[in-house]
Design a protein around this motif. Structure first.
Motif, mmCIF file in Angstrom:
data_model
loop_
_atom_site.group_PDB
_atom_site.id
_atom_site.type_symbol
_atom_site.label_atom_id
_atom_site.label_comp_id
_atom_site.label_asym_id
_atom_site.label_seq_id
_atom_site.Cartn_x
_atom_site.Cartn_y
_atom_site.Cartn_z
ATOM 1 N N ALA A 47 -7.863 -26.546 -22.257
ATOM 2 C CA ALA A 47 -8.673 -25.638 -21.435
ATOM 3 C C ALA A 47 -7.753 -24.730 -20.639
ATOM 4 N N THR A 56 -13.079 -19.494 -17.372
ATOM 5 C CA THR A 56 -12.494 -20.651 -18.032
ATOM 6 C C THR A 56 -12.766 -20.595 -19.526
ATOM 7 N N HIS A 57 -11.974 -21.328 -20.245
ATOM 8 C CA HIS A 57 -12.155 -21.428 -21.696
ATOM 9 C C HIS A 57 -11.820 -22.849 -22.102
ATOM 10 N N TYR A 58 -12.656 -23.432 -22.958
ATOM 11 C CA TYR A 58 -12.439 -24.796 -23.423
ATOM 12 C C TYR A 58 -12.317 -24.827 -24.932
ATOM 13 N N ALA A 62 -12.968 -30.126 -26.207
ATOM 14 C CA ALA A 62 -12.997 -30.413 -24.780
ATOM 15 C C ALA A 62 -14.331 -30.053 -24.125
ATOM 16 N N LYS A 63 -15.182 -29.398 -24.837
ATOM 17 C CA LYS A 63 -16.449 -28.963 -24.238
ATOM 18 C C LYS A 63 -17.333 -30.164 -23.926
ATOM 19 N N PHE A 66 -14.660 -32.248 -20.357
ATOM 20 C CA PHE A 66 -13.484 -31.793 -19.605
ATOM 21 C C PHE A 66 -13.909 -30.659 -18.675
ATOM 22 N N THR A 67 -13.335 -30.688 -17.455
ATOM 23 C CA THR A 67 -13.585 -29.616 -16.512
ATOM 24 C C THR A 67 -12.269 -29.193 -15.882
ATOM 25 N N LEU A 79 -7.647 -31.112 -14.002
ATOM 26 C CA LEU A 79 -8.395 -31.332 -15.237
ATOM 27 C C LEU A 79 -9.138 -32.655 -15.080
#
Length: 122
Positions: A47, A56-58, A62-63, A66-67, A79
């Motif tokens: 990410a 942001t981009h995942y 990771a979608k 994950f944050t 993360l």
């Protein structure tokens, strides 16, 4: 370079929050990325976050679990990983990224840290 922390041994289903702090520079206007490398596999993108606009981009993998987030006051990128599974076992790294937006997460990448080990095991 960066200093990553927060890794450890976690049971499946658990969660972790990894931290990434730069050494000697400020994250303002930077694009930051998290990556991971599992044993025997190539390093992969996880990410990224653009500190200028918060985009942001995942990676597809990771979608949902994950944050990525940024605390400007602490000059730290986080993360958060939830519902950990054994496939998440890897060394997690952060680095700056040349490009990060909702639509893309591309290099070149720079200022790699030493990484933090995440091991998911019962």
């Amino acid at each position: 370079q960066f200093v990553e922390s927060g890794g450890g041994l976690v049971q499946p289903g658990g969660s972790l929050r990894l931290s990434c702090v730069p050494s000697g520079f400020n994250l303002d206007f930077e694009k930051m990325g998290w990556f991971r490398q599992a044993p025997g596999k190539e390093r992969e993108k996880v990410a990224c976050i653009n500190s200028s606009d918060g985009e942001t981009h995942y990676a597809d993998s990771a979608k949902g679990r994950f944050t990525i987030s940024l605390d400007n006051a602490k000059n730290t990128v986080f993360l958060q990983i939830g519902s950990l599974n054994v496939e998440d076992t890897a060394v997690y790294y952060c680095a700056t990224s040349a490009y990060c937006s909702t639509y893309m997460f591309e290099g070149p990448y720079d200022y790699w840290g030493q990484g933090t080990q995440v091991t998911v095991s019962s």
